[in-house]
Design a protein around this motif. Sequence first.
Motif, PDB file in Angstrom:
ATOM      1  N   GLU A 103       0.664  -0.645   0.025  1.00 41.41           N
ATOM      2  CA  GLU A 103      -0.354  -0.509   0.111  1.00 41.41           C
ATOM      3  C   GLU A 103       1.034   1.142   0.265  1.00 41.41           C
ATOM      4  N   ARG A 104       0.221   1.910  -0.688  1.00 40.93           N
ATOM      5  CA  ARG A 104       1.262   3.775  -0.423  1.00 40.93           C
ATOM      6  C   ARG A 104       0.422   4.607  -0.946  1.00 40.93           C
ATOM      7  N   SER A 105       0.201   6.039  -0.050  1.00 38.60           N
ATOM      8  CA  SER A 105      -0.024   7.312  -0.681  1.00 38.60           C
ATOM      9  C   SER A 105      -0.734   7.818  -2.058  1.00 38.60           C
ATOM     10  N   VAL A 106      -0.963   8.461  -2.677  1.00 34.64           N
ATOM     11  CA  VAL A 106      -1.257   8.524  -4.135  1.00 34.64           C
ATOM     12  C   VAL A 106      -1.782   9.707  -4.207  1.00 34.64           C
ATOM     13  N   ALA A 107      -1.431  10.841  -4.362  1.00 29.25           N
ATOM     14  CA  ALA A 107      -1.336  12.638  -4.305  1.00 29.25           C
ATOM     15  C   ALA A 107      -1.871  13.008  -5.832  1.00 29.25           C
ATOM     16  N   VAL A 108      -1.986  13.987  -6.441  1.00 23.59           N
ATOM     17  CA  VAL A 108      -2.184  14.975  -7.282  1.00 23.59           C
ATOM     18  C   VAL A 108      -0.615  14.637  -8.336  1.00 23.59           C
ATOM     19  N   ASN A 109       0.568  15.029  -7.865  1.00 28.42           N
ATOM     20  CA  ASN A 109       1.660  14.773  -8.228  1.00 28.42           C
ATOM     21  C   ASN A 109       2.442  14.375  -7.552  1.00 28.42           C
ATOM     22  N   ASN A 110       2.345  13.141  -7.263  1.00 30.67           N
ATOM     23  CA  ASN A 110       2.886  11.675  -6.959  1.00 30.67           C
ATOM     24  C   ASN A 110       2.479  10.510  -7.101  1.00 30.67           C
ATOM     25  N   PRO A 111       2.418  10.461  -8.681  1.00 24.68           N
ATOM     26  CA  PRO A 111       1.635   8.484  -9.188  1.00 24.68           C
ATOM     27  C   PRO A 111       1.757   8.046  -8.384  1.00 24.68           C
ATOM     28  N   LEU A 112       1.143   6.567  -8.912  1.00 19.41           N
ATOM     29  CA  LEU A 112       1.674   5.446  -8.391  1.00 19.41           C
ATOM     30  C   LEU A 112       2.010   4.589  -9.311  1.00 19.41           C
ATOM     31  N   ARG A 113       3.693   3.760  -9.230  1.00 24.28           N
ATOM     32  CA  ARG A 113       4.126   3.207 -10.652  1.00 24.28           C
ATOM     33  C   ARG A 113       3.625   2.004 -10.360  1.00 24.28           C
ATOM     34  N   LEU A 114       3.469   1.746 -11.185  1.00 26.33           N
ATOM     35  CA  LEU A 114       2.771   0.072 -11.966  1.00 26.33           C
ATOM     36  C   LEU A 114       3.646  -1.128 -12.641  1.00 26.33           C
ATOM     37  N   GLY A 115       5.031  -0.799 -12.417  1.00 24.42           N
ATOM     38  CA  GLY A 115       5.792  -1.887 -13.882  1.00 24.42           C
ATOM     39  C   GLY A 115       5.931  -0.668 -15.025  1.00 24.42           C
ATOM     40  N   PRO A 116       5.627  -1.190 -16.226  1.00 21.92           N
ATOM     41  CA  PRO A 116       6.019   0.283 -16.758  1.00 21.92           C
ATOM     42  C   PRO A 116       4.781   1.310 -17.654  1.00 21.92           C
ATOM     43  N   ALA A 117       3.830   0.514 -16.237  1.00 22.81           N
ATOM     44  CA  ALA A 117       2.838   2.002 -16.173  1.00 22.81           C
ATOM     45  C   ALA A 117       2.598   2.864 -14.876  1.00 22.81           C
ATOM     46  N   THR A 118       1.544   3.730 -15.777  1.00 26.43           N
ATOM     47  CA  THR A 118       1.740   4.756 -14.011  1.00 26.43           C
ATOM     48  C   THR A 118       0.258   5.255 -13.954  1.00 26.43           C
ATOM     49  N   ALA A 119      -0.182   5.144 -12.350  1.00 26.03           N
ATOM     50  CA  ALA A 119      -1.328   5.427 -12.192  1.00 26.03           C
ATOM     51  C   ALA A 119      -1.506   6.867 -11.054  1.00 26.03           C
ATOM     52  N   TYR A 120      -2.327   8.000 -12.157  1.00 26.63           N
ATOM     53  CA  TYR A 120      -2.302   9.432 -11.579  1.00 26.63           C
ATOM     54  C   TYR A 120      -3.976   9.945 -10.976  1.00 26.63           C
ATOM     55  N   LEU A 121      -3.674  10.063 -10.200  1.00 30.24           N
ATOM     56  CA  LEU A 121      -5.005  10.898  -9.779  1.00 30.24           C
ATOM     57  C   LEU A 121      -5.747  11.754 -10.425  1.00 30.24           C
ATOM     58  N   LEU A 122      -6.836  12.016 -11.039  1.00 25.56           N
ATOM     59  CA  LEU A 122      -7.640  12.957 -11.573  1.00 25.56           C
ATOM     60  C   LEU A 122      -8.189  13.571 -10.657  1.00 25.56           C
ATOM     61  N   ALA A 123      -9.864  13.182  -9.970  1.00 25.55           N
ATOM     62  CA  ALA A 123     -10.450  14.064  -9.366  1.00 25.55           C
ATOM     63  C   ALA A 123     -10.873  12.841  -7.924  1.00 25.55           C
ATOM     64  N   SER A 124     -11.971  13.751  -7.934  1.00 26.02           N
ATOM     65  CA  SER A 124     -13.283  13.037  -6.660  1.00 26.02           C
ATOM     66  C   SER A 124     -14.168  13.212  -6.836  1.00 26.02           C
ATOM     67  N   GLY A 125     -14.633  12.549  -5.698  1.00 22.07           N
ATOM     68  CA  GLY A 125     -16.178  13.089  -5.625  1.00 22.07           C
ATOM     69  C   GLY A 125     -17.020  12.160  -4.270  1.00 22.07           C
TER      70      GLY A 125
END
Length: 532
Positions: free
Chosen positions: A262-284
């Motif tokens: 587990e790790r924290s993800v912020a707007v300018n701190n994406p989650l690295r997933l091997g060759p891909a990257t997950a970015y936080l875009l919006a919330s609600g």
Amino acid sequence: MSRAWGVLRNGWRQLTSMRTALVLLFLLAVAAIPGSVLPQNRISPEKVAEYARNNPTSAPWFDRLQLFDVYTSVWFSAIYLLLFVSLVGCLVPRFRDHVVALIRVPPNVPKRLERLPEHADGIDHDGDLAATAQRLHGLLRKRRFRAVVRGSGDEYTVSAEKGHLKETGNLLFHFSLLALLIGMAAGGLYGWHGNRILVRGDGLCNSLQQYDEFVPGNRVDGERLPKFCMSLVDFKASYLDSGQPKSYRARMAYEVDGRSGERSVAVNNPLRLGPATAYLLASGYAPEVRYTDRTGRSQTIAAPFLTTDLTMTSQGVLAFPDANIGVVDKTYGPTGKVQVAFDGVYLPTVPDDVHAAKSAHPDERDPRLMLRVYMGDLGLDAGTPQSVYTINQAQLGNGLLRQVGGPIALRKGESATLPDGSKIEFLATRPWIAVSVRHDPGEELVLGGAVLLVVGLLGSLAGRRRRIFFRVTPGGVEAGGLPRTDYAGFTAEFEAIVREAREGAEPDGELVRPASGGHDSGVPGGDAVLRG
């Protein structure tokens, strides 16, 4: 045959000229405009379909011209490829010539120095011609010129040049532009990205079917994506009293390459997933409700409501297509189905004027869920795609779906009984986030190219190529100067060098500061060449 070869050779020269490259670069920018103005099939096919419905005359022509697929169209690809070929054909010869110029020693002193833009004579020497030439050589070397001494007997010459940084910067700028083109092409061919809304507790594995929206590159096989999974453990957002957001932070669980954590993800701190990257875009917020139908069967769902303003006023739909199974009631439509859906607004903080239907603050200080009730056939069995965030207006228009009763306003923990005896309960809310998972094999090349492009541009602006010549004879020393580029400070620099030569003293490097960074050198630290 010779005529055809001449035509091809002339065409190649035209294509590989810098002027043609600039024209193609301009055409590429112009060709990209329709891709920004019109909806694109690879990004939003539903918007393309909506545009076609609203513009039945122009849409077919736009489709024939591939204006809904600009970046994969034949004409855009042709401009892109021609620009690439033009840059390669233009830069390779220039690079070769520049390397030769860096290696080659400065040219011989011209026979008529008085014809150069800068000239000085009457400089005395100490009687030893070779020693005077070496002193002048040292003077120029202290100023970081590439210098060479030639001659013997009654005539010695000193040739020096400086300012190859300008051409180096030019080449670096254009090679960086080429790297940008290659990187963007690699991203368009082998990159992909997918978007998904995750409610707290939901997970996502990297497969085509699990994305709300997926855009593959032209060479990407959607069935052979890298393997990883992630889920939303929790999400926290904090706001100032003014409603301005202070921080967003999501707690994500992940599993990739046999590792989990587990790790924290912020707007300018994406989650690295091997060759891909997950970015936080919006919330609600996703209201969680329980609906109990006529048969007594209960269903609980949490549906994300999409935000409409900065105070997190949210709109959405809560649909129960499996409600009232086995019940047939023609009151709610010709098909007799009694499927149920609710649409409405969620207000995290109810304003003083409840009828304003706009939240007073993005945080949940006094939440309220305001709903309208619809019963009948939701149209989900028709096989046509429809939005999960709005009620199917076509079903309302043909009478297969009807609004029932008046609006309902619920606080957390409250419930309401509908006209048919069924019941709706507002249990809680869950946070949701929108994530964009991206893989772009050309992003590092694009980043490096962008940085080097700026460095090259600065170098090309700072560099000023020029040459200084001395001829030492028994009659005295003669000097000449030739600026190879427009350089306003060259006269002052030349006069300072001549003054030092007259004084016969070693320069301290501070007598003149040439304009626009004149202390560049084609070969930093290069050794002088002595030929006797």
